[in-house]
Design an enzyme around this catalytic site. Structure first.
Site, PDB file in Angstrom:
ATOM      1  CG  HIS A  72      -1.131   3.197   6.407  1.00 37.10           C
ATOM      2  ND1 HIS A  72      -0.109   3.765   7.128  1.00 37.10           N
ATOM      3  CD2 HIS A  72      -0.771   3.300   5.100  1.00 37.10           C
ATOM      4  CE1 HIS A  72       0.841   4.186   6.305  1.00 37.10           C
ATOM      5  NE2 HIS A  72       0.467   3.918   5.068  1.00 37.10           N
ATOM      6  CB  SER A 121       2.546   5.975   3.574  1.00 37.17           C
ATOM      7  OG  SER A 121       3.060   4.699   3.830  1.00 37.17           O
ATOM      8  CG  ASP A 127      -0.380   2.942  10.475  1.00 42.23           C
ATOM      9  OD1 ASP A 127      -0.503   1.954   9.734  1.00 42.23           O
ATOM     10  OD2 ASP A 127       0.195   3.978  10.135  1.00 42.23           O
TER      11      ASP A 127
END
Length: 789
Positions: free
Chosen positions: A762, A655, A728
């Site tokens: 994610h 991330s 995601d």
């Protein structure tokens, strides 16, 4: 320059056996305590789901992911068994009559703690079950009628009935997509500024709206323990409901049109209604408009009533807050927000409970003379806690804590709660002493403690503290003077387990769970908290792992995997604080870099990457130079110890850590290779702010450009592996971020590889995806780090 390669068809691969065995280790059970602390629920989980599980049909509507077969969430964990364990005797009782192949969740204890309500999800729906704790028998109470879209909602009444959100039995048939659209999809604005973050899974057309309405359509039901259900209140698009402490009223949030194609359901308009338990509407407390138009900045809020909740210490008193600055944090005001109260039957003029200068952060209730009011201000990281007297509404409170929320060395912690006669959580206190638990940050790392914080003297008296070489924290206080409590105790190679501690009787603590070590193969690895300095003198730290038996004096330097996540600070002194503990158990999650200690690497985990901007300076104005300085300091340290080979260091992150990795490879030649998972690389795609950046791209265009690795793809000479979940759902990290960044890197001749994981969000969930991700990372590290040419 190597030849550019097109996409590759690849089956799922498996990393080396030492890594795969760690991934396949049995998960440790979770624990949930009863409110009294008399017993705990030991919740046993299965392992990671399969890719077939993730590949089930899924709808992505209004920011929610829905399994159309179950009318519930498409991605949620579950438990396969629950054991009831007495906290003092350790006696275990198993539940009889649970369904076959259970997928259990949403456990809820009745107020008298005689029953547990829970859900079981099958391939066709969600049903409510109940466990009688006197007989330890489970039985199914409903058909598969629970509406789990947006989460399961249920509450116990004082007379042991269950109010829950069911599918509206009269909702009709699922809307079918038209063969041809009836017209174009149009959005329009009237000129009011409407900045919006980049959300995923939004509505896109009229058919999406119809399908969203269908699955959200709910009816509240009151259910007795014989399975008899009675509807209460009007059906509708119910997003949330909550019973008053006395069980006589229900607060219900009804989502309504117009829906939005710019923001998720949490920002849709809704009405807040109060109904009594017999099904009579009492009043509409608020009509909340669509929240598309709001000021920018992380201290911006919507106007009107928000955070509407019940007082925990009163039978039926509503509390809410209203911004006085138009929701705009840039407006200078002394009394920025007002907190109101209103008693049942909710027809009197609301009473001003308090006026505050920051944003409302919640209230911890005790009784009518004592409550703690929290405020926060994100821009400066300030946090304030005040003692207020609810019986004297409007009277200015006494500030008892004011600190930076980033300052872990001076954090007195969070209050301990107990349960009142309504079954609600209220402060555990003794006169002016409020019992608190703190992480106990210190230059030696975290050493959690239990304290009595005196609100008059604003000082704390530490009652118990974790001692080296363990990391131990209080999880449940069992008595009124906080002399008996349960801790979760662990060490580097000792699996976390629960212990019963009694400081008054001065008897030895007693272990009450016996969870096995899931990672025996790495039990002997070395772990140490290390500290070093950045070139400007800022103190930094990291956790270093090396293989079992490794000695740099005789074995020589190792290849290194450095893993990190940048954080912004408004104070250099706070940024320099040591975070984490060298005594925590070495637990491996799916995304951990620690797996490679089994392959002969040294690991620098939790490598501090602080970005500091003090006073009027914004941290991101110095992002690149401080990021590179952090990396240089870490490399200098690990090389100076003889542990790490300066020429064989790989860097990675997930991330914002992926964003960090790409920036380091753009603006330095410090590393042999990089691994960037699920990142955002082009800040023009997040123009209204990201992470802690509150300015828009139009206010700080140079910052957005300089911080975007996409804009500097031509500078990357170091091999970089990009991995991203195709599904995601995180704000800002659209899969197109990796797709376009890879294209830019390829266009400039970089050595790079892009891996898209089907059906993954994610965070990655399927066992096949996790093993394949580890295989990709392993192959990359072996080729470009360990065996670097």
């Amino acid at each position: 320059m190597g030849l550019a390669q097109a996409q590759q068809a690849l089956t799922y691969q498996t990393p080396p056996k030492e890594i795969a065995d760690l991934v396949n280790a049995s998960p440790t059970p979770s624990v949930s305590f009863s409110r009294s602390g008399e017993f705990m629920m030991v919740l046993e989980r299965s392992g990671n789901p399969s890719i077939e599980d993730l590949a089930q049909p899924e709808l992505r509507l209004a920011g929610i992911r829905i399994n159309p077969a179950t009318n519930g969430p498409s991605r949620s964990g579950s438990f396969e068994n629950v054991v009831i364990k007495n906290t003092r005797s350790g006696e275990e009782r198993r539940i009889n009559g649970l369904p076959e192949n259970p997928r259990l969740g949403s456990f809820s204890l009745s107020n008298d703690e005689k029953f547990i309500a829970l859900t079981n999800t099958t391939n066709t729906g969600i049903a409510l079950w109940v466990v009688d704790l006197s007989t330890m028998e489970a039985k199914q109470l409903t058909q598969e009628s629970v509406n789990g879209v947006g989460g399961v909602d249920m509450s116990w009444t004082p007379d042991n009935k269950i109010v829950y959100r069911a599918i509206n039995p009269r909702r009709g048939n699922l809307p079918q997509a038209p063969l041809a659209p009836s017209g174009p999809t149009v959005q329009e604005t009237s000129g009011n500024a409407a900045p919006s973050r980049t959300y995923q899974d939004l509505l896109t057309n009229a058919h999406d709206e119809d399908v969203f309405e269908y699955f959200m359509n709910s009816q509240l039901m009151i259910l007795d323990l014989n399975g008899n259900a009675t509807p209460v209140a009007n059906p509708g698009l119910i997003s949330n409901m909550n019973l008053s402490p006395d069980g006589k009223y229900i607060r219900i949030n009804y989502v309504k049109k117009p829906f939005s194609y710019l923001v998720p359901v949490s920002a849709f308009p809704y009405d807040v209604e109060i109904w009594d338990i017999q099904g009579k509407k009492i009043t509409t407390i608020a009509e909340i408009p669509l929240a598309e138009v709001r000021p920018t900045g992380f201290d911006a809020v919507s106007t009107g009533k928000r955070a509407i909740s019940w007082r925990a210490d009163k039978p039926a008193t509503l509390v809410w807050v209203e911004a006085q600055d138009g929701g705009d944090g840039r407006v200078k005001m002394e009394d920025r927000e007002i907190v109101y109260m209103q008693d049942a039957p909710f027809n009197s003029t609301p009473v001003v409970l308090a006026k505050i200068g920051y944003r409302f952060g919640g209230i911890s209730w005790s009784d009518d003379n004592f409550a703690l009011l929290s405020e926060r201000w994100s821009a400066t990281r300030q946090q304030r806690v005040s003692l207020i007297n609810p019986s004297k509404p409007g009277q200015k409170g006494t500030v008892i804590i004011e600190r930076s929320s980033d300052d872990i060395y001076n954090d007195p912690g969070s209050p301990v709660f107990t349960t009142n006669d309504f079954g609600r959580s209220v402060l555990l206190r003794k006169g002016d002493d409020v019992f608190m638990t703190s992480e106990g940050g210190s230059p030696q790392g975290s050493m959690p403690y239990l304290s009595a914080y005196n609100v008059k003297t604003k000082t704390e008296r530490i009652l118990w503290r974790s001692q080296a070489p363990f990391y131990e924290r209080v999880t449940k206080v069992l008595n009124a003077d906080a002399t008996e409590f349960i801790t979760l105790k662990e060490s580097t190679d000792i699996q976390p387990n629960y212990w019963l501690v009694n400081t008054r009787r001065r008897i030895a603590p007693r272990q009450i769970t016996q969870f096995a070590h899931p990672f025996e193969s790495i039990k002997g690895i070395n772990k140490q908290l290390v500290k070093y300095k950045r070139k400007d003198g800022l103190d930094l730290s990291a956790i270093v792992y090396t293989p079992e038996g490794y000695d740099p004096a005789t074995d020589g330097p190792l290849p290194v995997v450095m893993w990190a996540y940048p954080r912004e600070y408004k104070s250099a002194a706070v940024a320099a604080q040591v975070r984490g503990s060298q005594y925590t158990f070495t637990r491996l999650s799916w995304g951990s870099p620690i797996y490679w200690v089994t392959q002969g690497y040294a690991i620098m985990d939790q490598t501090e990457m602080p970005i500091v901007g003090e006073g009027d300076d914004e941290p991101n104005d110095f992002f690149l130079e401080q990021l590179v300085a952090n990396a240089e300091a870490a490399i200098d340290y690990i090389a100076s110890t003889g542990i790490g080979d300066r020429n064989r260091i790989g860097v990675g992150g997930h991330s914002y850590g992926a964003f960090m990795t790409a920036n380091l490879l753009s603006h330095s030649d410090l590393f042999a290779a990089g691994i960037a998972r699920s990142g955002a690389y082009n800040r023009t795609l997040t123009p209204f702010g990201f992470q802690y950046e509150q300015r828009t791209i139009w206010e700080a265009p140079e910052v957005y450009s300089n911080m975007s690795p996409f804009m500097h793809a031509n500078k990357v000479k170091t091999p970089i592996l990009l991995i991203h979940g195709e599904a995601d759902n995180n704000s800002g990290t659209f899969p197109i971020q990796s797709e376009r960044y890879y294209n830019a890197l390829k266009g400039h001749g970089a050595t790079t590889r892009l891996v898209f994981l089907p059906h993954e969000s994610h965070g990655y969930a399927a066992k096949e995806s996790i093993l394949h991700t580890l295989w990709e990372q392993h192959e990359w590290l072996e080729k470009y780090v360990k065996n670097r040419q």
